[in-house]
Design a protein around this motif. Structure first.
Motif, PDB file in Angstrom:
ATOM      1  N   UNK A   1     -35.591  67.635  -4.649  1.00 25.26           N
ATOM      2  CA  UNK A   1     -36.111  68.237  -3.419  1.00 25.26           C
ATOM      3  C   UNK A   1     -37.432  68.917  -3.717  1.00 25.26           C
ATOM      4  N   UNK A   2     -38.289  68.927  -2.712  1.00 25.58           N
ATOM      5  CA  UNK A   2     -39.602  69.552  -2.870  1.00 25.58           C
ATOM      6  C   UNK A   2     -40.018  70.140  -1.531  1.00 25.58           C
ATOM      7  N   UNK A   3     -40.613  71.302  -1.563  1.00 31.23           N
ATOM      8  CA  UNK A   3     -41.169  71.880  -0.337  1.00 31.23           C
ATOM      9  C   UNK A   3     -42.467  71.173   0.004  1.00 31.23           C
ATOM     10  N   UNK A   4     -42.679  70.967   1.289  1.00 32.30           N
ATOM     11  CA  UNK A   4     -43.907  70.369   1.812  1.00 32.30           C
ATOM     12  C   UNK A   4     -44.451  71.385   2.805  1.00 32.30           C
TER      13      UNK A   4
ATOM     14  N   UNK B   1     -32.650  59.037   8.826  1.00 30.95           N
ATOM     15  CA  UNK B   1     -32.444  58.647   7.423  1.00 30.95           C
ATOM     16  C   UNK B   1     -33.292  59.470   6.458  1.00 30.95           C
ATOM     17  N   UNK B   2     -34.270  60.203   6.970  1.00 29.57           N
ATOM     18  CA  UNK B   2     -35.107  61.038   6.104  1.00 29.57           C
ATOM     19  C   UNK B   2     -34.362  62.331   5.789  1.00 29.57           C
ATOM     20  N   UNK B   3     -34.255  62.664   4.534  1.00 24.52           N
ATOM     21  CA  UNK B   3     -33.620  63.921   4.126  1.00 24.52           C
ATOM     22  C   UNK B   3     -34.677  65.014   4.175  1.00 24.52           C
ATOM     23  N   UNK B   4     -34.982  65.434   5.398  1.00 23.99           N
ATOM     24  CA  UNK B   4     -36.033  66.426   5.633  1.00 23.99           C
ATOM     25  C   UNK B   4     -35.481  67.518   6.535  1.00 23.99           C
ATOM     26  N   UNK B   5     -35.742  68.754   6.149  1.00 21.12           N
ATOM     27  CA  UNK B   5     -35.284  69.900   6.926  1.00 21.12           C
ATOM     28  C   UNK B   5     -36.443  70.870   7.094  1.00 21.12           C
ATOM     29  N   UNK B   6     -36.637  71.362   8.299  1.00 18.24           N
ATOM     30  CA  UNK B   6     -37.668  72.371   8.550  1.00 18.24           C
ATOM     31  C   UNK B   6     -37.101  73.718   8.108  1.00 18.24           C
ATOM     32  N   UNK B   7     -37.832  74.392   7.205  1.00 19.35           N
ATOM     33  CA  UNK B   7     -37.366  75.693   6.711  1.00 19.35           C
ATOM     34  C   UNK B   7     -38.198  76.852   7.259  1.00 19.35           C
ATOM     35  N   UNK B   8     -39.408  76.582   7.732  1.00 21.37           N
ATOM     36  CA  UNK B   8     -40.240  77.622   8.350  1.00 21.37           C
ATOM     37  C   UNK B   8     -41.229  76.947   9.283  1.00 21.37           C
ATOM     38  N   UNK B   9     -41.484  77.603  10.408  1.00 21.98           N
ATOM     39  CA  UNK B   9     -42.402  77.043  11.401  1.00 21.98           C
ATOM     40  C   UNK B   9     -43.151  78.204  12.032  1.00 21.98           C
TER      41      UNK B   9
ATOM     42  N   UNK C   1     -49.242  71.983   0.052  1.00 26.51           N
ATOM     43  CA  UNK C   1     -48.495  71.687  -1.171  1.00 26.51           C
ATOM     44  C   UNK C   1     -47.349  70.763  -0.801  1.00 26.51           C
ATOM     45  N   UNK C   2     -46.952  69.930  -1.757  1.00 27.79           N
ATOM     46  CA  UNK C   2     -45.865  69.007  -1.470  1.00 27.79           C
ATOM     47  C   UNK C   2     -45.840  67.828  -2.404  1.00 27.79           C
ATOM     48  N   UNK C   3     -45.181  66.754  -1.972  1.00 26.54           N
ATOM     49  CA  UNK C   3     -44.934  65.625  -2.856  1.00 26.54           C
ATOM     50  C   UNK C   3     -46.134  64.710  -3.118  1.00 26.54           C
ATOM     51  N   UNK C   4     -47.171  64.820  -2.321  1.00 25.38           N
ATOM     52  CA  UNK C   4     -48.352  63.985  -2.520  1.00 25.38           C
ATOM     53  C   UNK C   4     -49.441  64.789  -3.217  1.00 25.38           C
ATOM     54  N   UNK C   5     -50.361  64.087  -3.818  1.00 19.81           N
ATOM     55  CA  UNK C   5     -51.534  64.769  -4.374  1.00 19.81           C
ATOM     56  C   UNK C   5     -52.415  65.253  -3.221  1.00 19.81           C
ATOM     57  N   UNK C   6     -52.492  64.415  -2.162  1.00 17.85           N
ATOM     58  CA  UNK C   6     -53.269  64.748  -0.963  1.00 17.85           C
ATOM     59  C   UNK C   6     -52.648  64.040   0.225  1.00 17.85           C
TER      60      UNK C   6
ATOM     61  N   UNK D   1     -43.184  74.471   7.041  1.00 23.91           N
ATOM     62  CA  UNK D   1     -42.658  74.205   5.703  1.00 23.91           C
ATOM     63  C   UNK D   1     -41.407  73.357   5.844  1.00 23.91           C
ATOM     64  N   UNK D   2     -41.411  72.239   5.134  1.00 24.61           N
ATOM     65  CA  UNK D   2     -40.283  71.317   5.134  1.00 24.61           C
ATOM     66  C   UNK D   2     -39.652  71.299   3.755  1.00 24.61           C
TER      67      UNK D   2
END
Length: 157
Positions: free
Chosen positions: A54-57, A25-33, A76-81, A45-46
């Motif tokens: 959408x946001x890169x994590x 159910x998570x809309x998460x895709x690995x874009x680099x590993x 970097x990503x959706x959280x402050x930390x 990188x997700x």
């Protein structure tokens, strides 16, 4: 878990572990590993989506004790930390505890916490409950009453 800590750790160290441990159910895709959990400085990188946004994590592995623990932090990503420690603790010869310790801060300070805190906590708890269930099921066929199966925990601050 109904498996030794070293085996559960190896399950998490596999190159495809993140894919297997990401709920459908998570809309998460690995874009680099690049690299693995045993390589400090390696990154994944997700692309994380929430509704139309959408946001890169980017997460970096920072510490590892093979068979016992590894640690990652959000660059970097959706959280402050976001700091995440994965612990694999023996419980006799044939069982172990799996523990995820997560420390995070939401963006926008106290306003972000007020607006999104309860939602974020529920979503994170659901994610880790699913990951622990998937992990337990991977070792279920080896489970026996002596193995003390089903031991796991999650904590977040």
């Amino acid at each position: 878990m109904s498996a030794p800590a070293e085996e559960v750790y190896r399950f998490y160290a596999r190159p495809d572990a993140l894919e297997r441990l990401t709920p459908p159910w998570e809309s998460t895709r690995i874009v680099a590993h690049g690299g693995g959990i045993e390589e400090p400085g390696s990154r994944v990188t997700l692309l994380v989506s929430l509704g139309p946004f959408s946001r890169k994590w980017v997460a970096e592995h920072t510490e590892c004790e093979p068979g016992r623990m590894f640690h990652d932090r959000m660059i970097s990503g959706p959280f402050r930390r976001w700091e995440h420690t994965h612990l694999f603790q023996p419980d006799g010869r044939r069982a172990s505890w799996l523990e995820d310790r997560v420390e995070y801060e939401l963006p926008f300070g106290s306003i972000g916490g007020f607006l999104f805190g309860a939602y974020a906590r529920r979503r994170i708890e659901k994610l880790f409950a699913w990951r622990h269930r998937v992990t337990a099921e991977a070792f279920a066929e080896r489970s026996s009453p002596a193995a003390g199966g089903g031991l796991s925990s999650f904590s977040a601050r």
